[in-house]
Design a protein around this motif. Structure first.
Motif, PDB file in Angstrom:
ATOM      1  N   ARG A   1       0.766  -0.358   5.022  1.00 37.64           N
ATOM      2  CA  ARG A   1       0.765  -1.352   3.941  1.00 37.64           C
ATOM      3  C   ARG A   1      -0.434  -1.173   3.011  1.00 37.64           C
ATOM      4  O   ARG A   1      -0.786  -2.089   2.288  1.00 37.64           O
ATOM      5  CB  ARG A   1       0.742  -2.754   4.530  1.00 37.64           C
ATOM      6  N   LEU A   2      -1.066  -0.043   3.051  1.00 35.98           N
ATOM      7  CA  LEU A   2      -2.259   0.160   2.222  1.00 35.98           C
ATOM      8  C   LEU A   2      -1.904   0.177   0.745  1.00 35.98           C
ATOM      9  O   LEU A   2      -0.822   0.614   0.354  1.00 35.98           O
ATOM     10  CB  LEU A   2      -2.946   1.473   2.595  1.00 35.98           C
ATOM     11  N   ARG A   3      -2.871  -0.290  -0.057  1.00 38.10           N
ATOM     12  CA  ARG A   3      -2.735  -0.286  -1.507  1.00 38.10           C
ATOM     13  C   ARG A   3      -3.988   0.327  -2.123  1.00 38.10           C
ATOM     14  O   ARG A   3      -5.079   0.233  -1.561  1.00 38.10           O
ATOM     15  CB  ARG A   3      -2.559  -1.714  -2.027  1.00 38.10           C
ATOM     16  N   ARG A   4      -3.802   0.908  -3.282  1.00 40.40           N
ATOM     17  CA  ARG A   4      -4.941   1.453  -4.024  1.00 40.40           C
ATOM     18  C   ARG A   4      -5.942   0.329  -4.273  1.00 40.40           C
ATOM     19  O   ARG A   4      -5.567  -0.795  -4.583  1.00 40.40           O
ATOM     20  CB  ARG A   4      -4.470   2.042  -5.355  1.00 40.40           C
ATOM     21  N   GLY A   5      -7.220   0.629  -4.102  1.00 33.58           N
ATOM     22  CA  GLY A   5      -8.278  -0.342  -4.333  1.00 33.58           C
ATOM     23  C   GLY A   5      -8.792  -1.012  -3.072  1.00 33.58           C
ATOM     24  O   GLY A   5      -9.893  -1.544  -3.064  1.00 33.58           O
ATOM     25  N   GLN A   6      -8.005  -0.986  -1.994  1.00 36.98           N
ATOM     26  CA  GLN A   6      -8.485  -1.567  -0.740  1.00 36.98           C
ATOM     27  C   GLN A   6      -9.580  -0.684  -0.145  1.00 36.98           C
ATOM     28  O   GLN A   6      -9.605   0.531  -0.350  1.00 36.98           O
ATOM     29  CB  GLN A   6      -7.348  -1.692   0.273  1.00 36.98           C
ATOM     30  N   VAL A   7     -10.476  -1.316   0.604  1.00 34.33           N
ATOM     31  CA  VAL A   7     -11.521  -0.579   1.299  1.00 34.33           C
ATOM     32  C   VAL A   7     -11.086  -0.425   2.751  1.00 34.33           C
ATOM     33  O   VAL A   7     -10.675  -1.397   3.392  1.00 34.33           O
ATOM     34  CB  VAL A   7     -12.882  -1.303   1.207  1.00 34.33           C
ATOM     35  N   VAL A   8     -11.135   0.815   3.246  1.00 34.25           N
ATOM     36  CA  VAL A   8     -10.678   1.103   4.602  1.00 34.25           C
ATOM     37  C   VAL A   8     -11.807   1.714   5.427  1.00 34.25           C
ATOM     38  O   VAL A   8     -12.746   2.301   4.894  1.00 34.25           O
ATOM     39  CB  VAL A   8      -9.467   2.058   4.611  1.00 34.25           C
TER      40      VAL A   8
END
Length: 143
Positions: A49-56
């Protein structure tokens, strides 16, 4: 009644420990957003469910292929997602992954970049495999 409340609290703590983890930031690759010593709350899993802009938070590149991610390891990195599968490979990463202009990020791979321009990230190592992602940062902990 007291045993019921205690049981519910114990169950809640066990569930929270499976879903959340606190990670301490080391290094300056994410400045100005995060600084060395900052602690962040990470929601485990959810790579699909990752999206651009999230910090991982993910296992460092030198460990890829050697072992599955594990807690307690000191080899976790924190970066921002720059592209997910199906999105265009950023120009700054294209040469590292031998991607012609307009190429798309392959399935089960991510492009990650540090907020600090001097960061070592996908510009240095290429794609990050989904299975190396511990989780998504959801909150900075109070110091």
């Amino acid at each position: 009644m007291g045993y019921l409340i205690a049981g519910v609290l114990v169950a809640a703590v066990l569930v929270a420990r499976r879903l959340l983890v606190v990670v301490q930031v080391a290094g300056t690759s994410m400045t100005p957003a995060y600084h060395p010593g900052d602690r962040v709350l990470v929601r485990r899993g959810g790579a699909g469910r990752l999206r651009r802009g999230q910090v991982v938070v993910f296992q460092s590149a030198h460990m890829w292929g050697l072992a599955p991610p594990r807690l307690g390891a000191t080899d976790w990195f924190i970066k921002r997602v720059a592209a997910i599968p199906g999105e265009t490979v950023p120009d700054s990463v294209a040469a590292r992954v031998d991607a012609p202009p307009g190429s798309l990020v392959p399935a089960r791979r991510l492009v990650v970049l540090g907020d600090n321009p001097a960061s070592r990230d996908s510009r240095a190592w290429g794609y990050v495999p989904y299975d190396r992602v511990l989780g998504v940062v959801i909150h900075r902990m109070p110091s």
